[in-house]
Design a protein around this motif. Sequence first.
Motif, short mmCIF file in Angstrom:
data_model
loop_
_atom_site.label_atom_id
_atom_site.label_comp_id
_atom_site.label_asym_id
_atom_site.label_seq_id
_atom_site.Cartn_x
_atom_site.Cartn_y
_atom_site.Cartn_z
N PHE A 166 4.38 7.93 -1.87
CA PHE A 166 3.00 7.45 -1.88
C PHE A 166 3.00 5.93 -2.07
O PHE A 166 2.29 5.19 -1.38
N GLY A 167 3.82 5.47 -3.02
CA GLY A 167 3.90 4.03 -3.29
C GLY A 167 4.40 3.26 -2.07
O GLY A 167 3.86 2.21 -1.72
N ARG A 169 4.31 4.20 1.12
CA ARG A 169 3.31 4.21 2.20
C ARG A 169 2.16 3.26 1.89
O ARG A 169 1.68 2.55 2.76
N SER A 170 1.73 3.23 0.64
CA SER A 170 0.57 2.39 0.35
C SER A 170 0.95 0.91 0.47
O SER A 170 0.15 0.10 0.93
N TRP A 171 2.21 0.58 0.12
CA TRP A 171 2.62 -0.83 0.31
C TRP A 171 2.63 -1.17 1.80
O TRP A 171 2.04 -2.16 2.23
N ASP A 173 1.16 0.34 4.36
CA ASP A 173 -0.17 0.39 4.98
C ASP A 173 -0.97 -0.87 4.62
O ASP A 173 -1.75 -1.38 5.43
N GLY A 174 -0.75 -1.36 3.41
CA GLY A 174 -1.48 -2.55 2.97
C GLY A 174 -0.91 -3.85 3.52
O GLY A 174 -1.47 -4.93 3.28
N HIS A 272 6.40 -2.57 -6.05
CA HIS A 272 5.13 -1.84 -5.94
C HIS A 272 5.35 -0.34 -6.24
O HIS A 272 4.59 0.28 -6.99
N TYR A 276 3.90 1.86 -9.50
CA TYR A 276 3.16 3.11 -9.32
C TYR A 276 3.80 4.23 -10.14
O TYR A 276 3.10 5.05 -10.75
#
Length: 457
Positions: A166-167, A169-171, A173-174, A272, A276
């Motif tokens: 999750f961490g 992917r969120s990095w 994607d951002g 990141h 998380y």
Amino acid sequence: MGFLGFLNNRLGGVSVSFTRRGGLEDAVMMRDVLSGDADGREVLVRGWLQNKRSSGGIIFLLVRDGSGVLQCTVRKGQVQDSVFDAFLSAKTESTVELEGTVRPDARAPGGREILADSGKVEYPALEEFPIAKKFHGPEFLLDQRHLFVRADKMRAVLKVRAAILFGARSWFDGHGYMEVQVPILTSAAVEGGSTLFEVKYFDEKAYLTQSWQLYAEALIASVGRVYTVAPSFRAERSRTRRHLTEYWHVEAEAPWLELDGLMRVEEEMLSHILDYLVKTCGSELALFERKLEDLARVRPPFPRITYDEALDRIGGEKSGIKWGDDLGYEQEKVLTEHFDRPFFVTGYPKKAKAFYHKPDPSRPDVTLSVDMLAPEGYGEITGGGQRIEEYEALVGRMREEGLDPKSYGWYLDLRKFGSVPHSGFGMGLERLVSWVCKLDHIRDAIAFPRLINRVYP
Ligand code: NSS
């Protein structure tokens, strides 16, 4: 969501069929009970009987539903006798449902319990659960992996894995990276022929992929920065603590990115992820005695050393390798004693790296490559670098490595149509989990490990 059980106010205390009034999914998640949101209310829970103790007219059940583990107390006289007896004789890992009132109780694990007024053993375990509290050898536990995945530590590992992804992917994607997928069945090696798994593909030969990288290099000209989360395969003959034959690979590739920029991507992404984990996985990390400070202090910029410095630090040729050889596990282990956080090693010799690595223009016998190593003896968790973008140079390197450029036809095309300086890396998910959870062996970083001698269960 509504606590359905609330409506079901003591229908005579029988093991009523809750499904009649709604779906099976109407049970409350234990995590919501443990949060305190349901204090004082009547709820229905369902789960697996993880543990049980009884004394006199009282049975303490520890019930697990995946979201949490909750104590449920069954008292003689407060439930029907047949219900009490059913729980008294139920073996661990039976499935159960219980209904009762939630009350805070400091003695209960998690600080809350359900005082049952009805319930039933839904599917009684047919035999004693083979995994007891006593010590079991690793091979036994690997044979029982389909059941061992229910253990506290395995559940914690699964949660940490999910949080890492999750961490990550969120990095990505951002930061303008798009998630893409490429084939697992491929026609050529990425990381050298010695670890390729061959599969029969109708009348042809194909291989299980070692890395998505070559396809990613095609996709950067389509959608720009890309990443993936996918299995990679290595027919590793070596039996080590850090090699799986099938592992999960988080890989990224970006156009107009050089070695320095790549290291910034890797260190920012990893910190990141660790942030998380600190926020969401405190209790899981505590199970492994991982201190949150160890992760919280991992902040960019990470220390950077060159391969030459690394070799010096581990005593040059006394380390068991000579200049030009890749750092093996033994060498990395010694090197990691010099650092208390992840660090980069750059500039590996050409001979130690795959054909696609770009030679350093100022020193062509070394490459613009970088591995990230985790401390505490763990070693390499990522590998990557800057790619050769120039057509002739790439063909030349393939020939030097004894590869037939014809097997890489489509890959070479990428240098013909709008080539670009570009870089990327791959991170072994289980390598990262092993370090974060201080595991002794990488097999415990994945639910169903594939090892040189194991494809079951
Ligand atoms: O071989 S790597 O070092 N590099 C690549 O595959 C590049 N083509 C990745 C890229 O640039 N897109 O593997 C990358 C990482 C490595 O650092 C480990 O963390 C992990 O993949 N790895 C493994 N994990 C578990 N088991 C095995 N056998 C294994 N091999 C590599």
